[in-house]
Structures are given as structure tokens and as C-alpha cells.
Design an enzyme around this catalytic site. Sequence first.
Site, mmCIF file in Angstrom:
data_model
loop_
_atom_site.group_PDB
_atom_site.id
_atom_site.type_symbol
_atom_site.label_atom_id
_atom_site.label_comp_id
_atom_site.label_asym_id
_atom_site.label_seq_id
_atom_site.Cartn_x
_atom_site.Cartn_y
_atom_site.Cartn_z
ATOM 1 C CG PHE A 151 19.681 -30.461 51.837
ATOM 2 C CD1 PHE A 151 19.007 -30.513 53.045
ATOM 3 C CD2 PHE A 151 21.068 -30.325 51.853
ATOM 4 C CE1 PHE A 151 19.702 -30.428 54.250
ATOM 5 C CE2 PHE A 151 21.764 -30.247 53.047
ATOM 6 C CZ PHE A 151 21.085 -30.296 54.256
ATOM 7 C CG ASP A 236 23.529 -25.688 46.537
ATOM 8 O OD1 ASP A 236 24.691 -26.142 46.557
ATOM 9 O OD2 ASP A 236 22.796 -25.686 47.541
ATOM 10 C CE LYS A 265 27.579 -31.285 51.443
ATOM 11 N NZ LYS A 265 27.679 -31.427 52.912
#
Length: 411
Positions: A151, A236, A265
Site C-alpha cells: 500500500f 516507503d 503522515k
Amino acid sequence: MTTFADKSAETSSAAGYIALDERWSTHNYHPLPVVIAEAEGAWVTDVQGERYLDFLSGYSALNFGHRHPDLVRAATEQLGRVTLTSRAFHHDQLGSFCRELAELTGTEMVLPMNSGAEAVESALKVARKWAYRVKGVAENQAQIVVAGSNFHGRTTTIVSFSTDDEARADFGPFTPGFVVVPYGDAAALAEAITENTAAVLLEPIQGEAGVIVPPDGYLAEARRLCDEANTLLIADEIQSGLARTGTIFALDHERVTADLYTLGKALGGGIMPVSAVVGRADVLGVLRPGEHGSTFGGNPLACAVGRAVIRLLSTGEYQQRSTALGAHLHERLSELVGNGVSAVRGRGLWAGVDLAQDGLTGREASEALMKRGVLCKETHGHTLRLAPPLVIEERELDRGVDALAEVVGMR
């Protein structure tokens, strides 16, 4: 005619707010039936005054909890000065933000962007540019190897290499140039890398898949294979980075260094969408003016908040909290295995909890936890993702795990 007062009365309950949301907002999420009005630290309060313990932290965007005073102060002060210049001009926060983030992460150069998906897209573009300009890959032949069950975001290019049918259905045609191999399979990775491979893109721990930790040695072997093939390794760390697992990068646990990292984030402290690609200067340095950009990327407000986040991380306090509290969390969760829970995985204050297949679904468990004052979210059927904010206290962790134990039937 409906008046403003009528609308206020209509939305005076949680059900009213939810009804309005469902009428006017696109149904691309399936939120729990709670309407949050206030938040502080590890706690949120709904419109009816009920308090809940936050065990999700905005998928790691709220690593420092809700409204951390240092982050609110930085944002408030910058709001009183300047919020946006675009990159057409310099501003007094950008240089310091990039230098401080590079120093914190032990990297050489920073490309500031906004969302996590935007950071991943940027890293993909940089890797391809590097492959053509430096590695010598023939025009339009560059490939990027990715892992299954990944993801990395929801843009058209990123879902092009997703293996999640729900993320891909009806969004084609898809962007070519990606090779998908099973996550954790070093042999498959070795076979996929060719002279045209620009980069290997991996999550050091797969979050959306259920907080999947790869086999020992897998990430080190990925590094070795990339070195051998003169290929970039992109990590990531949008969910796993910035102290979530007890270190700045989850990759640090394996003593592995990537060529590029994507961050997001928590870099915005739950206040601003802030993301970045950080890494080698000779790789990020392939970009020239006009080849890539963002109106809001690296804006003064984002940089001010990001610098405050960096200051929090520079003390090491949050890495230590994640390590110590994470050990406690995993010890407590391990007690549930065999009692409504089939497996627990993770690192630091991050856990994937697989519920017994003959028990509650993840959604049912999430709703039952909500009724007991704990908020988390399911992923992929029978798995819960737990990511409490790093400001949480041990007694609050215990409260959350006790509620989970009650829900799965142990107590």
C-alpha cells in the site's frame, strides 16, 4: 424552507451528523459511527461528550497525539506570519526544514511535498529520471520492482501496481513499468531485477496488509541485490517511520540504508499534510527546474510544523517511548493468542492482530471496541491494526487491551 436553526437541530446528535455526511460526502470511506468533535493527546470526544481512547492515530499521522502543544504553537505562530509563497520565491522556513530533516534522517537532500502518495509518486519519477540519466537505461524502458500486498497510496499510477482488487477495479487502464513480486521472497526479488530496473520499492513493514514484518534478512538481501545491480532501493516509511517502530526509520532495525525514503503522515504532526522524499543528493539531484513541483509542497506553514516535529524527534524521547511501550503492548497482546486471536505481529507501538476466523470480523470487533470507548480500525477481513499515539500511557494501553480481550471473549 429549512432554516439554519432547523439544520442545527437536525445535527444535534451523532446520527444527525452521520446522516449529513452520508448525504453530502462521497462514500469512499466506511467510518465507524462516531462523530468526533474534540481531541487531546491520546483521547477524542464525540459530539455527545463521550470520550474514546485513540488506538489508530490517524494511521500514524498522529504519532505525537492530538494537538500536541509544541506543534499547535508552531502552527499558530506561523499562521500569524506567512502561510504560502509557492516555490516561485524563497521563504525563511524551507532551508532550515530541509537541513534539519536531512540531519535527523542521516540523508543528504530533501524534496518536500504534501501527501504520502505524492511523495511516492515523486520518488518513482526521480528513480526513472536517475535510471535514464545516470544508469543508462534505454528511453521508456525503466522498470520498478514492487511487493505484493503493498500500500503506497491511491493515485492511478500507484494502484497500477497494487494487488488489492478493491483498489484497482474500474480504474484502468493502468500505468506500465512495474513488476510485482511476493513480499518477503528474496529469491523472487532477485529474479525480477534486470538491467532495466531503476528501483525496488518496499515498505519495511507493510501497514495496510496487516502490519506484516518481513523475514529476517530480507531487507538486507534487498539492499545487496540493489547494490549488485546498480539499482535504487526506495523505502516507503510513511506509516512506519518517525518513531512509530522505535527508530527514525523501521529500516534502521535491520541496519539497512535506502537510497531514497518517502515520509509523510507524522511529519505533519496531525496538523498539516506534509511529506518528503529524502535520500542521496546524487539521486535527488537529477531534478532540474520545471521537471517536478508542487504549489503547496514545502510551504511555510508546513515547514514550520515539520520543524517542530523534527525537534520532538531529535530528543529521542518518542523513540524510547515507542520501544518501551511497544514491548508492553506486544506482551499484553500475546496473552490473547489462542483466546479469540490467532496471531499478533508488529514492532514498537504498531501491531496487527489477526482475529480467529470463527469469531468476529475486524469490522465487528472495531464496532464492539468503540462501544467500550476504544477506537481502532479493521483491515482485510479479520485483522485489526493498532497504532496508539506515542504519548499514550501504559495504563491507557492496558485499558485498550483489556477492552480487546473482552471483545474477543477472553474476559
